[in-house]
Motif scaffolding. Structure first.
Motif, PDB file in Angstrom:
ATOM      1  N   PHE A 289     -11.024 -55.251 -11.340  1.00 27.11           N
ATOM      2  CA  PHE A 289     -10.199 -56.042 -10.425  1.00 27.11           C
ATOM      3  C   PHE A 289      -9.872 -57.363 -11.112  1.00 27.11           C
ATOM      4  O   PHE A 289     -10.758 -58.045 -11.613  1.00 27.11           O
ATOM      5  N   ARG A 290      -8.591 -57.720 -11.112  1.00 25.98           N
ATOM      6  CA  ARG A 290      -8.164 -58.967 -11.752  1.00 25.98           C
ATOM      7  C   ARG A 290      -6.913 -59.499 -11.079  1.00 25.98           C
ATOM      8  O   ARG A 290      -5.993 -58.753 -10.775  1.00 25.98           O
ATOM      9  N   ASP A 291      -6.889 -60.779 -10.825  1.00 21.92           N
ATOM     10  CA  ASP A 291      -5.722 -61.459 -10.259  1.00 21.92           C
ATOM     11  C   ASP A 291      -5.228 -60.796  -8.974  1.00 21.92           C
ATOM     12  O   ASP A 291      -4.024 -60.638  -8.751  1.00 21.92           O
ATOM     13  N   GLY A 292      -6.181 -60.389  -8.139  1.00 23.36           N
ATOM     14  CA  GLY A 292      -5.825 -59.864  -6.829  1.00 23.36           C
ATOM     15  C   GLY A 292      -5.454 -58.400  -6.769  1.00 23.36           C
ATOM     16  O   GLY A 292      -5.106 -57.905  -5.689  1.00 23.36           O
TER      17      GLY A 292
ATOM     18  N   CYS B 109      -7.383 -53.421 -11.729  1.00 27.78           N
ATOM     19  CA  CYS B 109      -6.977 -53.453 -13.132  1.00 27.78           C
ATOM     20  C   CYS B 109      -7.896 -52.546 -13.945  1.00 27.78           C
ATOM     21  O   CYS B 109      -9.115 -52.655 -13.868  1.00 27.78           O
ATOM     22  N   GLN B 110      -7.293 -51.673 -14.746  1.00 28.74           N
ATOM     23  CA  GLN B 110      -8.048 -50.814 -15.647  1.00 28.74           C
ATOM     24  C   GLN B 110      -7.455 -50.876 -17.061  1.00 28.74           C
ATOM     25  O   GLN B 110      -7.439 -49.902 -17.802  1.00 28.74           O
ATOM     26  N   ASP B 111      -7.006 -52.076 -17.446  1.00 30.70           N
ATOM     27  CA  ASP B 111      -6.328 -52.250 -18.724  1.00 30.70           C
ATOM     28  C   ASP B 111      -7.231 -51.968 -19.923  1.00 30.70           C
ATOM     29  O   ASP B 111      -6.746 -51.651 -21.007  1.00 30.70           O
TER      30      ASP B 111
ATOM     31  N   ALA C 197     -14.472 -66.979 -24.704  1.00 30.25           N
ATOM     32  CA  ALA C 197     -15.585 -66.733 -25.627  1.00 30.25           C
ATOM     33  C   ALA C 197     -16.577 -65.734 -25.038  1.00 30.25           C
ATOM     34  O   ALA C 197     -17.004 -64.781 -25.715  1.00 30.25           O
ATOM     35  N   GLN C 198     -16.965 -65.938 -23.778  1.00 32.09           N
ATOM     36  CA  GLN C 198     -17.920 -65.022 -23.161  1.00 32.09           C
ATOM     37  C   GLN C 198     -17.303 -63.649 -22.912  1.00 32.09           C
ATOM     38  O   GLN C 198     -17.995 -62.628 -22.973  1.00 32.09           O
ATOM     39  N   SER C 199     -16.006 -63.628 -22.645  1.00 31.19           N
ATOM     40  CA  SER C 199     -15.331 -62.334 -22.475  1.00 31.19           C
ATOM     41  C   SER C 199     -15.284 -61.568 -23.792  1.00 31.19           C
ATOM     42  O   SER C 199     -15.447 -60.346 -23.819  1.00 31.19           O
ATOM     43  N   ALA C 200     -15.091 -62.303 -24.890  1.00 33.19           N
ATOM     44  CA  ALA C 200     -15.101 -61.659 -26.209  1.00 33.19           C
ATOM     45  C   ALA C 200     -16.480 -61.091 -26.511  1.00 33.19           C
ATOM     46  O   ALA C 200     -16.608 -59.980 -27.055  1.00 33.19           O
TER      47      ALA C 200
ATOM     48  N   LYS D 211      -8.189 -61.657 -23.354  1.00 33.33           N
ATOM     49  CA  LYS D 211      -6.937 -62.364 -23.062  1.00 33.33           C
ATOM     50  C   LYS D 211      -6.967 -62.980 -21.668  1.00 33.33           C
ATOM     51  O   LYS D 211      -6.519 -64.118 -21.468  1.00 33.33           O
ATOM     52  N   HIS D 212      -7.485 -62.259 -20.701  1.00 37.19           N
ATOM     53  CA  HIS D 212      -7.457 -62.724 -19.309  1.00 37.19           C
ATOM     54  C   HIS D 212      -8.754 -63.411 -18.866  1.00 37.19           C
ATOM     55  O   HIS D 212      -8.911 -63.711 -17.691  1.00 37.19           O
TER      56      HIS D 212
END
Length: 421
Positions: free
Chosen positions: A124-127, A130-132, A153-156, A144-145
């Motif tokens: 789930f992303r931006d409401g 999301c399964q990108d 950094a933590q997402s990477a 990226k998001h």
């Protein structure tokens, strides 16, 4: 039987159903005669860590050397039959699977979210759903998001962790899928059927249900993915007082929306964050519990609590919600089966609106305001007709005695054998 239960507790400042479930499961296993060795870390430990320990935090989701050392010592000393893993992040790391296997100990993991693939764990992303990152070797969209803790950094780091441990996850001896939807997620990830067992969570038996109250209860985190804004939109489409009272419990970033609705309409009551006794009282005061998730919610504990108290559930047709209310399998058309008859009438006799799926213990609809608004009067009219079925579903599928036996059977199926060294 001797079992290590490994879990990284979420911060106490952010109430976690997963923490509660792990605590409850340990108590149920102990009561059933299983020797449980907790291997627990908590994210609340992080602020008090030494500088040296904090310096290792960036790599801990991938490896967590201190956790591996401590676990190796525990496994060597106690020689358990199985390690049961829940949440490994950030202080335990999926590496515990490799550590257990190195000691000849099979691993069971309960899958509470979608973090084999999704850095945030919720798709789930931006409401929106999301399964990108699905099917990618590296979750670049998550970076990226800023999907993990709103940090690139933590997402990477999390995306890298998921890539590094793809083989680790595929080596788990048995997966406990909380619902049929999670079983599908695991199959899509490449886990074979024979290593997946569908076993839901449970909640303690509150005893004989109190008589139905009136109106509806929404009990969840007040955040976009949980759908409180969807519910308020649907509720406003009905005249004030026409559906009884809507009670809203919980806290979160959308609290202001609930407070505004309660100030605007006398049929909306905001209860705030409730303790265990408060939750029980709110359930008993209501006739129907609402689960308005906008994401593929895995297994909302409030639904099991509703069924245990003989309250049917109105939910969105996402994630594990259809499974929980018994609407995830083919059934007779709405209005024709014995459970459906009680809920097939709206406004004194008009047909049920199209798009409302009726299950054994409730109703599911598309996560849209119009669909939920149409289902509200249906659920209110049909609550009494499904109350007994709701309690019966809890007793048959979600009662602690049933669920604990299933889990012990899972352990027995993977327990140490001669070919494991």
């Amino acid at each position: 039987m001797r079992i290590v239960v490994a879990h990284n507790r979420y911060r106490e400042a952010q109430p976690s159903g997963e923490n509660t479930i792990v605590d409850s499961e340990i108590a149920q296993l102990t009561a059933a005669g299983v020797e449980v060795l907790p291997f627990i870390r908590s994210s609340d430990e992080i602020p008090s860590m030494s500088k040296a320990a904090k310096a290792l935090l960036p790599i801990s989701p991938i490896w967590a050397p201190r956790a591996q050392h401590d676990l190796s010592r525990l496994l060597t000393e106690h020689r358990p039959d199985v390690l049961h893993l829940h949440n490994p992040y950030p202080l335990i790391s999926p590496w515990v699977v490799r550590t257990a296997h190195r000691h000849g100990v099979p691993v069971v993991q309960t899958v509470h979210n979608y973090r084999q693939v999704c850095s945030s764990g919720i798709y789930f992303r931006d409401g929106v759903i999301c399964q990108d990152c699905k099917g990618r070797a590296l979750g670049v969209p998550a970076i990226k998001h800023r999907c993990y803790r709103d940090s690139a950094a933590q997402s990477a780091l999390m995306a890298t962790t998921l890539a590094v441990h793809r083989g680790t996850w595929r080596s788990v001896d048995r997966y406990v899928a909380l619902t049929s939807a999670i079983a599908d997620h695991l199959r899509d990830y490449g886990i074979p059927d024979e290593r997946i067992v569908v076993k839901p969570n449970s909640v303690p038996d509150p005893g004989r249900p109190a008589p139905l109250g009136d109106g509806f209860l929404y009990l969840a985190r007040l955040s976009p993915e949980k759908g409180v804004d969807l519910l308020l939109d649907a509720w406003r489409r009905h005249p004030v007082g026409s559906l009884g009272t809507l009670r809203v419990a919980g806290d979160g970033e959308l609290r202001h929306l609930v407070e505004a609705a309660a100030a605007e309409r006398p049929d909306v009551v905001y209860l705030g964050q409730l303790d265990r006794l408060g939750v029980q009282a709110a359930v008993e005061a209501s006739a129907v519990v609402i689960a308005a998730a906008m994401w593929h919610d895995v297994l909302p504990t409030v639904i099991i609590e509703a069924l245990a108290n003989g309250r049917p559930v109105l939910g969105t047709a996402l994630g594990g919600i259809p499974y929980l209310v018994g609407a995830d399998a083919p059934h007779e058309p709405a209005g024709t089966g014995p459970a459906e008859v009680a809920s097939a009438v709206v406004d004194g006799g008009s047909p049920m609106p199209v798009g409302i799926e009726v299950g054994e213990a409730g109703w599911v609809v598309a996560p849209e305001p119009a669909a939920l608004a149409a289902a509200l009067p249906v659920a209110r009219a049909g609550a009494a007709g499904l109350a007994v079925a709701a309690r019966a579903r809890y007793e048959r599928i979600f009662h602690p005695d049933v669920v604990t036996k299933q889990l012990v059977d899972v352990y027995a199926g993977v327990a140490r054998t001669p070919n494991r060294v």
